[in-house]
Design an enzyme around this catalytic site. Structure first.
Site, PDB file in Angstrom:
ATOM      1  N   GLY A 206       0.847  -1.455  -0.169  1.00 23.23           N
ATOM      2  CA  GLY A 206      -0.181  -0.019   0.041  1.00 23.23           C
ATOM      3  C   GLY A 206       0.950   1.160   0.205  1.00 23.23           C
ATOM      4  O   GLY A 206       1.539   1.231  -0.634  1.00 23.23           O
TER       5      GLY A 206
ATOM      6  N   GLY B 282       3.936   0.477   1.862  1.00 16.41           N
ATOM      7  CA  GLY B 282       4.631  -0.941   1.403  1.00 16.41           C
ATOM      8  C   GLY B 282       5.684  -0.233  -0.303  1.00 16.41           C
ATOM      9  O   GLY B 282       6.707   0.015  -0.397  1.00 16.41           O
TER      10      GLY B 282
ATOM     11  N   ASP C 254       1.595  -8.189  -2.148  1.00 12.55           N
ATOM     12  CA  ASP C 254      -0.128  -7.969  -1.446  1.00 12.55           C
ATOM     13  C   ASP C 254      -1.122  -8.607  -1.737  1.00 12.55           C
ATOM     14  O   ASP C 254      -0.950 -10.212  -3.058  1.00 12.55           O
ATOM     15  CB  ASP C 254      -0.159  -6.504  -2.171  1.00 12.55           C
ATOM     16  CG  ASP C 254      -1.066  -5.894  -1.436  1.00 12.55           C
ATOM     17  OD1 ASP C 254      -0.590  -4.239  -0.388  1.00 12.55           O
ATOM     18  OD2 ASP C 254      -2.408  -5.923  -1.045  1.00 12.55           O
TER      19      ASP C 254
ATOM     20  N   ARG D 101      -6.006   4.336  16.605  1.00 10.92           N
ATOM     21  CA  ARG D 101      -5.260   2.985  15.823  1.00 10.92           C
ATOM     22  C   ARG D 101      -5.483   2.228  16.591  1.00 10.92           C
ATOM     23  O   ARG D 101      -6.122   0.578  15.466  1.00 10.92           O
ATOM     24  CB  ARG D 101      -3.657   3.383  16.313  1.00 10.92           C
ATOM     25  CG  ARG D 101      -2.946   3.987  15.877  1.00 10.92           C
ATOM     26  CD  ARG D 101      -1.685   4.053  16.390  1.00 10.92           C
ATOM     27  NE  ARG D 101      -0.516   5.598  15.669  1.00 10.92           N
ATOM     28  CZ  ARG D 101      -0.397   6.862  15.908  1.00 10.92           C
ATOM     29  NH1 ARG D 101      -0.691   6.761  17.239  1.00 10.92           N
ATOM     30  NH2 ARG D 101       0.481   7.845  15.639  1.00 10.92           N
TER      31      ARG D 101
ATOM     32  N   ASN E 145      -7.037  -5.848  12.016  1.00  7.51           N
ATOM     33  CA  ASN E 145      -4.947  -6.130  11.588  1.00  7.51           C
ATOM     34  C   ASN E 145      -4.626  -7.336  12.479  1.00  7.51           C
ATOM     35  O   ASN E 145      -3.475  -7.782  11.728  1.00  7.51           O
ATOM     36  CB  ASN E 145      -4.454  -5.255  11.864  1.00  7.51           C
ATOM     37  CG  ASN E 145      -4.955  -4.180  10.969  1.00  7.51           C
ATOM     38  OD1 ASN E 145      -5.273  -4.128   9.376  1.00  7.51           O
ATOM     39  ND2 ASN E 145      -4.302  -2.664  11.172  1.00  7.51           N
TER      40      ASN E 145
ATOM     41  N   ARG F 238       9.096  12.911  14.197  1.00  2.00           N
ATOM     42  CA  ARG F 238       8.551  14.003  14.313  1.00  2.00           C
ATOM     43  C   ARG F 238       8.848  15.495  15.278  1.00  2.00           C
ATOM     44  O   ARG F 238       8.958  16.745  14.610  1.00  2.00           O
ATOM     45  CB  ARG F 238       6.532  13.655  14.725  1.00  2.00           C
ATOM     46  CG  ARG F 238       5.924  12.611  13.511  1.00  2.00           C
ATOM     47  CD  ARG F 238       4.903  12.615  13.630  1.00  2.00           C
ATOM     48  NE  ARG F 238       4.276  12.062  12.324  1.00  2.00           N
ATOM     49  CZ  ARG F 238       2.959  10.552  12.874  1.00  2.00           C
ATOM     50  NH1 ARG F 238       3.399  10.040  13.896  1.00  2.00           N
ATOM     51  NH2 ARG F 238       3.149  10.250  11.258  1.00  2.00           N
TER      52      ARG F 238
ATOM     53  N   HIS G  31       3.039   4.700  21.583  1.00  2.45           N
ATOM     54  CA  HIS G  31       2.465   5.545  20.058  1.00  2.45           C
ATOM     55  C   HIS G  31       1.390   6.263  20.666  1.00  2.45           C
ATOM     56  O   HIS G  31       0.628   5.958  21.337  1.00  2.45           O
ATOM     57  CB  HIS G  31       2.423   4.909  18.821  1.00  2.45           C
ATOM     58  CG  HIS G  31       2.821   4.995  17.500  1.00  2.45           C
ATOM     59  ND1 HIS G  31       3.940   5.806  17.118  1.00  2.45           N
ATOM     60  CD2 HIS G  31       1.725   4.890  16.461  1.00  2.45           C
ATOM     61  CE1 HIS G  31       4.012   6.003  16.250  1.00  2.45           C
ATOM     62  NE2 HIS G  31       2.366   5.302  15.776  1.00  2.45           N
TER      63      HIS G  31
HETATM   64  N1  LIG Z   1       4.628   1.796  13.268  1.00  2.00           N
HETATM   65  C1  LIG Z   1       3.493   3.155  12.507  1.00  2.00           C
HETATM   66  O1  LIG Z   1       4.361   4.106  13.066  1.00  2.00           O
HETATM   67  C2  LIG Z   1       2.703   3.588  11.837  1.00  2.00           C
HETATM   68  C3  LIG Z   1       2.552   5.178  11.441  1.00  2.00           C
HETATM   69  C4  LIG Z   1       1.645   5.336  10.033  1.00  2.00           C
HETATM   70  C5  LIG Z   1       0.902   3.899   9.444  1.00  2.00           C
HETATM   71  N2  LIG Z   1       1.169   2.828  10.711  1.00  2.00           N
HETATM   72  C6  LIG Z   1       0.521   1.553   9.631  1.00  2.00           C
HETATM   73  O2  LIG Z   1       0.799   0.766   8.476  1.00  2.00           O
HETATM   74  C7  LIG Z   1       0.140  -0.397   7.916  1.00  2.00           C
HETATM   75  C8  LIG Z   1      -0.238   0.041   6.377  1.00  2.00           C
HETATM   76  O3  LIG Z   1      -0.346   1.376   6.666  1.00  2.00           O
HETATM   77  P1  LIG Z   1      -0.522   1.800   4.732  1.00  2.00           P
HETATM   78  O4  LIG Z   1      -1.454   3.304   4.909  1.00  2.00           O
HETATM   79  O5  LIG Z   1       1.275   1.167   4.054  1.00  2.00           O
HETATM   80  O6  LIG Z   1      -2.546   1.399   4.377  1.00  2.00           O
HETATM   81  P2  LIG Z   1      -2.638   1.185   2.653  1.00  2.00           P
HETATM   82  O7  LIG Z   1      -3.971   0.834   3.249  1.00  2.00           O
HETATM   83  O8  LIG Z   1      -1.604   1.828   1.947  1.00  2.00           O
HETATM   84  O9  LIG Z   1      -1.563  -0.582   2.604  1.00  2.00           O
HETATM   85  C9  LIG Z   1      -2.116  -1.344   3.332  1.00  2.00           C
HETATM   86  C10 LIG Z   1      -2.303  -2.906   2.656  1.00  2.00           C
HETATM   87  O10 LIG Z   1      -2.096  -3.777   2.774  1.00  2.00           O
HETATM   88  C11 LIG Z   1      -3.076  -5.075   1.896  1.00  2.00           C
HETATM   89  N3  LIG Z   1      -3.522  -6.606   3.213  1.00  2.00           N
HETATM   90  C12 LIG Z   1      -4.303  -6.269   3.515  1.00  2.00           C
HETATM   91  N4  LIG Z   1      -4.566  -6.985   3.930  1.00  2.00           N
HETATM   92  C13 LIG Z   1      -3.515  -7.768   3.281  1.00  2.00           C
HETATM   93  C14 LIG Z   1      -2.698  -9.332   3.763  1.00  2.00           C
HETATM   94  N5  LIG Z   1      -3.721 -10.187   4.582  1.00  2.00           N
HETATM   95  N6  LIG Z   1      -1.746  -9.994   3.212  1.00  2.00           N
HETATM   96  C15 LIG Z   1      -1.030  -8.649   2.671  1.00  2.00           C
HETATM   97  N7  LIG Z   1      -1.604  -7.759   2.241  1.00  2.00           N
HETATM   98  C16 LIG Z   1      -2.882  -7.452   2.894  1.00  2.00           C
HETATM   99  C17 LIG Z   1      -3.757  -4.115   1.652  1.00  2.00           C
HETATM  100  O11 LIG Z   1      -4.070  -4.268   0.302  1.00  2.00           O
HETATM  101  C18 LIG Z   1      -3.277  -2.285   1.532  1.00  2.00           C
HETATM  102  O12 LIG Z   1      -2.692  -2.362  -0.129  1.00  2.00           O
HETATM  103  C19 LIG Z   1      -1.098   0.272   8.627  1.00  2.00           C
HETATM  104  O13 LIG Z   1      -1.729  -0.431   9.547  1.00  2.00           O
HETATM  105  C20 LIG Z   1      -1.273   1.812   9.250  1.00  2.00           C
HETATM  106  O14 LIG Z   1      -2.277   2.048  10.728  1.00  2.00           O
HETATM  107  C21 LIG Z   1       1.749   2.642  11.180  1.00  2.00           C
END
Ligand SMILES: NC(=O)c1ccc[n+]([C@@H]2O[C@H](COP(=O)([O-])OP(=O)(O)OC[C@H]3O[C@@H](n4cnc5c(N)ncnc54)[C@H](O)[C@@H]3O)[C@@H](O)[C@H]2O)c1
Length: 309
Positions: A12, A15, A34, A89, A96, A152, A176
């Protein structure tokens, strides 16, 4: 000598951005996985086509098939759903966790020796789930949150004082968001503690803005959450591991008594190198800081209890 192999589970926003940054930094070959058909293939091809302009040699593979991640050195999991405005979150927990269970099983099958970096939210509970589900030693399951939170905080401090971001170091512990514990006395500008440069009430505002940093961006984007800074943060962790840098970064790590906490993922300073977490750095906390860290750990414990990890 073969190049390193980095598997990105989830292609996504984060990624895809990660794949691009990893290419630009020449960290190795990238496999983007994905469940969405076409998305990882399209992003991988697009980035590969940028490589002649940006001068990097790496193979980019987009796939919907897990066997392509075989033998990865580092796997970064961003699979899952992100936040929408008004969501916390923690609202992502059950969805998730289901996705994480599927992903971790496949990572263990195809890349049993990898170092696993978890990015999906709610981060600490997802890192704990990945650790428990994988059976990997704790050194090889690391969560990303602290590098982003401190980035940040650093950006806001640099902007406040109108100095280079390169001059600013910041130190955060704990979770977080609300339960983040910024240690202002260990945050510096060119070696000078920020407590000597910024008045306490103004510093408190910057800390609060850091705590709310993710929500501030979700509010603007409306359809998803931050991804440039999160991708930079996860790339820094992967680079420290793949180049065996022994770099000290704030990471979500499984504590076994450090900081008086046992059996939970909490944000602490870690030395990252080729083995993953090579050391958890312990510093003396004030009673107030320890209480804030304990509160942070309690919040993680509560979420982990809901999914039973
Ligand atoms: N740790 C941090 O500091 C932090 C910061 C920002 C976002 N995040 C988290 O990171 C995650 C991804 O964010 P994003 O903006 O890339 O979201 P996004 O929706 O753009 O991408 C997530 C991807 O996961 C894929 N996906 C769903 N189920 C799946 C599976 N079973 N196997 C493989 N892929 C699968 C989806 O098809 C999608 O392409 C979210 O949970 C978000 O909350 C964490």
């Amino acid at each position: 000598m073969a190049r390193n192999k980095i598997a990105l589970i989830g292609a996504g926003q984060i990624g895809g951005t990660l794949a691009h940054l990893i290419g630009l930094k020449q960290l190795g070959d990238v496999v983007l996985f994905d469940v969405m058909e076409g998305v990882p293939q399209g992003k991988a091809l697009d980035i590969a086509e940028s490589s002649p302009v940006n001068d990097f040699d790496a193979r980019f593979t987009g796939t919907n098939s897990y066997d392509a991640i075989e033998g990865a050195d580092v796997c970064i999991v961003t699979a899952g759903v992100p936040r929408k405005p008004g969501m916390s979150r923690d609202d992502l927990l059950n969805t998730n966790y289901k996705i994480m269970s599927d992903v971790v099983g496949k990572v263990v099958k195809y890349s049993p020796d990898c170092i696993l970096i978890v990015v999906s939210n709610p981060l600490y509970a997802m890192a704990q789930a990945a650790y428990k589900l994988s059976g990997f030693p704790r050194e090889r399951v690391i969560g990303m949150a602290g590098v982003l939170d401190s980035a940040r905080f650093r950006a806001f401090i640099a902007d406040e004082l109108k100095v280079s971001v390169e001059n600013v170091t910041a130190f955060v512990l704990g979770g977080h968001g609300d339960t983040m514990v910024p240690l202002s006395r260990y945050s510096t500008v060119a070696g000078i503690p920020i407590t000597e440069l910024i008045a306490p009430d103004r510093l408190a505002q910057l800390v609060q803005r850091t705590r709310d940093g993710g929500a501030e961006i979700v509010k603007y984007l409306k359809t998803g959450s931050a991804y440039y800074a999160p991708s930079s943060a996860a790339t820094e962790m992967a680079e420290a591991i793949l180049k065996d840098k022994k770099k000290i970064l704030p990471c979500a790590a499984y504590l076994e008594g450090e900081y008086g906490i046992k059996g939970l993922y909490v944000g602490v300073p870690c030395k990252l190198g080729e083995k993953g977490i090579e050391q958890i750095i312990q510093i003396k906390l004030t009673a107030e800081e320890q209480a804030a860290l304990n509160k942070s750990a309690d919040a993680v414990k509560e979420l982990c209890g809901v999914i039973g990890v």
